[in-house]
Write a protein that holds these residues in place. Structure first.
Motif, short mmCIF file in Angstrom:
data_model
loop_
_atom_site.label_atom_id
_atom_site.label_comp_id
_atom_site.label_asym_id
_atom_site.label_seq_id
_atom_site.Cartn_x
_atom_site.Cartn_y
_atom_site.Cartn_z
N ASP A 155 0.83 -1.21 0.00
CA ASP A 155 0.00 0.00 0.00
C ASP A 155 0.86 1.25 0.00
OD1 ASP A 155 -2.53 -1.04 -0.07
OD2 ASP A 155 -2.61 -1.37 2.09
N LEU A 156 1.81 1.28 0.92
CA LEU A 156 2.59 2.51 1.07
C LEU A 156 3.44 2.77 -0.15
CD1 LEU A 156 3.61 2.10 4.80
CD2 LEU A 156 1.89 3.61 3.83
N VAL A 159 1.35 4.19 -2.97
CA VAL A 159 1.08 5.62 -2.82
C VAL A 159 2.33 6.41 -3.18
CG1 VAL A 159 0.43 7.41 -1.21
CG2 VAL A 159 -0.62 5.19 -1.04
N LEU A 160 3.47 5.94 -2.70
CA LEU A 160 4.72 6.63 -3.01
C LEU A 160 4.97 6.66 -4.51
CD1 LEU A 160 7.35 7.96 -2.06
CD2 LEU A 160 8.39 5.71 -2.11
N VAL A 163 2.58 9.34 -6.10
CA VAL A 163 3.02 10.70 -5.80
C VAL A 163 4.38 10.96 -6.45
CG1 VAL A 163 3.72 12.25 -3.95
CG2 VAL A 163 1.71 10.83 -3.68
#
Ligand code: HEM
Ligand SMILES: Nc1ncnc2c1ncn2[C@@H]1O[C@H](COP(=O)(O)OP(=O)(O)OP(=O)(O)O)[C@@H](O)[C@H]1O
Ligand SMILES: Nc1ncnc2c1ncn2[C@@H]1O[C@H](COP(=O)(O)OP(=O)(O)OP(=O)(O)O)[C@@H](O)[C@H]1O
Ligand SMILES: [Mg+2]
Ligand SMILES: [Mg+2]
Lengths: 242, 198, 218, 218, 198
Positions: A155-156, A159-160, A163
């Motif tokens: 997940d993280l 997102v990274l 972005v």
């Protein structure tokens, strides 16, 4: 049958096991042909001499470095939206491969720059944005390896990746704004006048195909490894729960 | 207000820990969670609070109805006891912290920086925070750790009042609190079995 | 949200809260660079805008790892997640408090350091302005990075690694404004681009950061 | 002591331990400075030795706050204080582990970054050598600073403030070595002074640091 | 080996907390410290361990004889249970961690990273550490926090064996451990009075 069938790890493992040998063979074939052709059977360039041969490593590596990031972006989106583990793991698997290609492009570029520009490195926009891409890869990989829970990590990092893509594009633009450079413009486009001569072009295309195939092969292999590692981890965790 | 849990399964660190937990706690009631170390009490409470998604099953209350108190009690060492409570009250749109302070016998410590409290005093502050949330469903993870006998008595009284006012509580604990209106649920039988590989 | 913002400000100003440390770090970088590079005024004037911006970025960065980590460790973040404020609000409130305690004072202190680094005269005002416009983006991007790394013990360095590449556009435009101001060149376009990045970051990143925090609390 | 050294190395290499992050940070600084300062090779060559040394110092610094703080927070430091190793030994073991995981790799990576910053050719070897000689002092001085701030939650920034001034002599002599190497000037005296600082720091600071830790544990 | 404390005064954060504490614990004996929250139990134990200097009075054992176990148990989340114990054993010049692991029932958890333990499992690890120190005087601050009944039983057994082997223990706790060979000392009467301003 929908494409999403392959998002099932089991199906993915089966299919990829069947496809992999062919892909690997094809990649090897293209690379060997392209590189040997390029290195031994093309004339020297009238300006660059024999150094022009670096192009057969440099350009495909540079292209794939960018494409690998795009592939990671797509895989991350798929993970965030449809939550298929295979795609998260594929994104994870692609990162080190992309990082390696970036590094190859940087290093071959440096070796090319030495004779051409008289310096190993110049803060040209294209080179600079590649360096920044390298940093993005590093951050992405570091985040993956710092988080233990694999779903949270997926997940993280997704997102990274999203972005990061936006900011990578912004950086590219900013770097252009900041400095006008030395580096060659796009010369592969079909409609341009100053395209490189065909003698260089055809082996280059073969090399590019080889790199694409190599990338797909490596990502498949690494994804399979990641899937296995994940299963193993689950087994271990479970064994501990007893 | 009622807390109804239906066939809930939860995981910790990616591994299923509990499966098929069902219970119901009515307003005015308390549920004591029991189970050996590692049974999954903390995991269950965090799932009920909405901090981690359930693998399966339903919980009848939303994250907006619950107040959670865990080992870490969200106390800032640099702020005084009153400031700490005041902050949580403001976050929950409450105003008056005086009842909470007197209920947990913190009046004398009110203007002490929280970093200078002993373990039990700090825990009392953490419990006082529950009172300023204005929430009905309390989820408490080993609330009496470090409390002396007198403070445990205070705490039981606070819980009893809360229940009498129509609240409800789920309490994981290893000791006997002596709460009268409490059911007990042992989590050991709900241990998750090994399913298929994902 | 306001309560949270005020609490964070209060914590920053309390003993040990670290207000002023970012400033001091900024000062140190401005002092160390001439020590390393050598004292020639011409060289310093040349690199002053860049060094000042890099210094501001680094000092901003160093305060970031406290942003969510202290709240995570003492359980406050769990409690805030169940509180009646949306996580996006929490992120915004904390980023705002971070900006007020670092970005804003940095912008105000920067001209003084400009003197140390022989910054050309006309650039002073623009230095402050560019920092005022740019630092909110630094805080917000930083909050995103801090949200990603909140579960990691002492993740400060990883945070830097994630955040610094994201700072690149802000840095380039910010330093470019000051650079151009020093040379008397037109500086409208970098200034506008800088403002654009800040606006974009403030509009979009709270959502990404809130999502990251929720994942990390699981 | 050896057990402690090995444990710290192991922790650094474990997932999330942060080995490699100092390197990445060093790389980042080397990339950001040109982005701020501008791409002109002549300017960069001028400031390269200074920036590289400042960068190495900052990355060293950023890893320092983990040095004792994690052990303090989880109670290990209390337990080590009652264990049959002198506190000086604890400090030395931890500083050594810190150097192996940051100073040493930094020194080895530095030449690559030298290319990025257009460092003059003859200076490359001396850059590595000066870092190899100087970074142990950075780790040891840093350990002292970390010992002073160990009781403070997230004291990273305060630590920087305390330590950076102490780094000044090392920085000056270290950068001077590289500077002179680039210009072909004689560099024996700064090199000797650098080695002297390192030797002195290693001989004296463990005692000061051990005392600071004992005070902080009270 | 005997622990003899004579007219000890201790301070916490610069404020005198206890004054005039005297007691003696012989080999094979345990002393249970009691007292309400904030009485100074933690302060006393830290002073006995030599972590903070006494304001006045004497303690008969040096820092080299004691093993301390506090709320924070010095466990590294990234290392496995066996690695954690192995490290402390190495620091104390011991070799064999197997007895400690089996005594606290950690065999099944041996190769689990300590970060993935539940609160009680982690506490068991913290207590197992005592066994690898080879020290005679154990100073324990609320050792049974988070432990379930079975683990408390294990722990009592470990203590009993330790006492039988000529060790001694000082234990601050709010609950009843059921140790037979134990005196009890209530700290409430030793509260430091406000003396002259220093
Ligand atoms: C470290 C240094 C360098 C880096 C990072 C770098 C990076 C790149 C990148 C990103 C591309 C674009 C690939 C694509 O998207 O199509 C590229 C293409 C190319 N590079 Fe480099 N480069 C470097 C040095 C050089 C040097 C020194 C030369 C030669 C003078 C050179 C010649 C070329 C050429 C001819 C192309 C193909 C242009 C095209 O068709 O787009 N590069 N390089
Ligand atoms: N981060 C983690 N990753 C993997 N597994 C974990 C993690 N944290 C806890 N566990 C495991 O999950 C199970 C349930 O843990 P949980 O903390 O819910 O237990 P508990 O009932 O609260 O125990 P205790 O009474 O000791 O607090 C335990 O077996 C524990 O080992
Ligand atoms: N850092 C500190 N600074 C000043 N006073 C402190 C500090 N820590 C604790 N105190 C005070 O010192 C007194 C003794 O604290 P101590 O922690 O020894 O109590 P305790 O008996 O262990 O209590 P508990 O049962 O709650 O753990 C308390 O009144 C406490 O408020
Ligand atoms: Mg628990
Ligand atoms: Mg205590």
């Amino acid at each position: 049958m929908s494409v999403w069938e392959y998002a099932n790890p089991k199906r993915f493992m089966d299919t990829s096991a069947r496809v992999l040998p062919w892909l690997a063979a094809l990649a090897a074939l293209c690379l060997i042909t392209g590189l040997i052709w390029g290195f031994f059977f093309t004339p020297d360039d009238f300006r660059q001499g024999s150094t022009v041969r670096i192009i057969y490593l440099h350009v495909p590596a540079a292209m794939m470095a960018i494409n690998a990031w795009v592939m990671m972006l797509v895989a991350s989106l798929i993970w965030l939206i449809r939550r298929h583990h295979v795609s998260a793991l594929a994104a994870r698997a692609a990162a080190p491969v992309g990082l390696t290609f970036t590094l190859i492009a940087l290093i071959t570029g440096a070796f090319w720059g030495q004779p051409m520009w008289g310096t190993w490195w110049a803060w040209d926009p294209r080179l600079t944005s590649f360096l920044i891409l390298f940093l993005f890869y590093l951050g992405y990989i570091a985040l993956w390896s710092a988080i233990e829970d694999s779903d949270a990590a997926a997940d993280l990092t997704s997102v990274l990746c999203m972005v990061g893509s936006v900011f990578a594009l912004l950086s590219r633009y900013a770097v252009n704004f900041w400095n006008q450079g030395l580096h060659q413009g796009a010369s592969l486009s079909l409609d341009k006048e100053e395209n490189v001569a065909d003698v260089f072009w055809v082996p280059l295309l073969v090399c590019i195909a080889g790199f694409v195939l190599l990338f797909v092969t490596l990502v498949l292999i690494r994804t399979r490894t990641e899937i296995r590692a994940r299963r193993l981890q689950h087994l271990l965790l479970r064994e501990r729960m007893q | 207000m009622e807390l109804r849990v239906n066939n809930l399964s939860c995981a910790r660190g990616g591994v299923p820990v509990l499966a098929g937990v069902s219970f119901a706690v009515a307003a005015g009631q308390a549920l004591i969670l029991r189970g050996p170390n590692g049974a999954g009490k903390t995991t269950l409470l965090r799932t009920l609070a909405g901090l981690q998604p359930a693998l399966a099953g339903e919980v009848s209350v939303g994250a907006d109805d619950v107040a959670l108190a865990t080992h870490a009690d969200g106390v800032k060492a640099a702020l005084t006891v009153a400031e700490n409570l005041g902050f949580w009250a403001a976050v929950h749109g409450q105003r008056d912290i005086a009842p909470a302070i007197s209920a947990m016998n913190l009046t004398a410590l009110q203007s002490r920086p929280a970093g200078q409290l002993s373990a039990g005093q700090r825990r009392r502050l953490g419990l006082a925070r529950l009172l300023v949330t204005g929430r009905k469903v309390w989820l408490l993870d080993e609330p009496t750790v470090s409390l002396d006998a007198a403070s445990v008595g205070l705490f039981v009284q606070v819980i009893t009042t809360h229940l009498a006012n129509g609240g409800l509580a789920v309490i994981a604990t290893h000791i006997d609190l002596g709460l009268t209106a409490a059911q007990t649920l042992d989590l050991a039988p709900f241990k998750a079995r090994l399913g298929a590989l994902p | 949200m306001i309560a949270l913002f005020l609490r964070d400000l209060r914590l920053a100003f309390r003993a040990g809260g670290g207000f002023g440390l970012a400033l001091a770090f900024f000062l140190l970088v401005a002092v160390l660079v001439p020590l390393g590079v050598g004292p020639k005024a011409a060289t310093l004037a040349l690199i002053a805008p860049g060094i000042l911006w890099v210094g501001a970025m680094l000092s901003c960065l160093l305060t970031l790892d406290r942003l969510f980590a202290t709240d995570f460790e003492d359980g406050s973040l769990d409690l805030l997640a169940t509180a009646p404020i949306p996580m996006e609000g929490v992120v915004l409130a904390k980023a705002a408090a971070h900006w007020v305690t670092t970005g804003l004072p940095l912008a105000l202190l920067a001209p003084v350091l400009g003197i140390l680094l022989q910054l050309p005269g006309p650039a002073f005002g623009w230095l402050t302005l560019s920092l005022l416009i740019g630092t909110p983006a630094l805080s917000m991007i930083g909050a995103f990075g801090a949200a990603l790394t909140v579960g990691i013990k002492r993740g400060g360095l990883l945070l830097s690694l994630l955040v610094l590449p994201l700072y690149v556009p802000t840095l380039i435009f910010g330093a470019e404004v000051v650079q151009r101001a020093g040379q008397g060149a037109p500086l409208q376009s970098p200034l506008l681009l800088l403002a654009g990045i800040t606006a974009g970051a403030l509009a979009l990143l709270p959502f990404a950061a809130a999502m990251a925090i929720r994942v990390n609390l699981r």
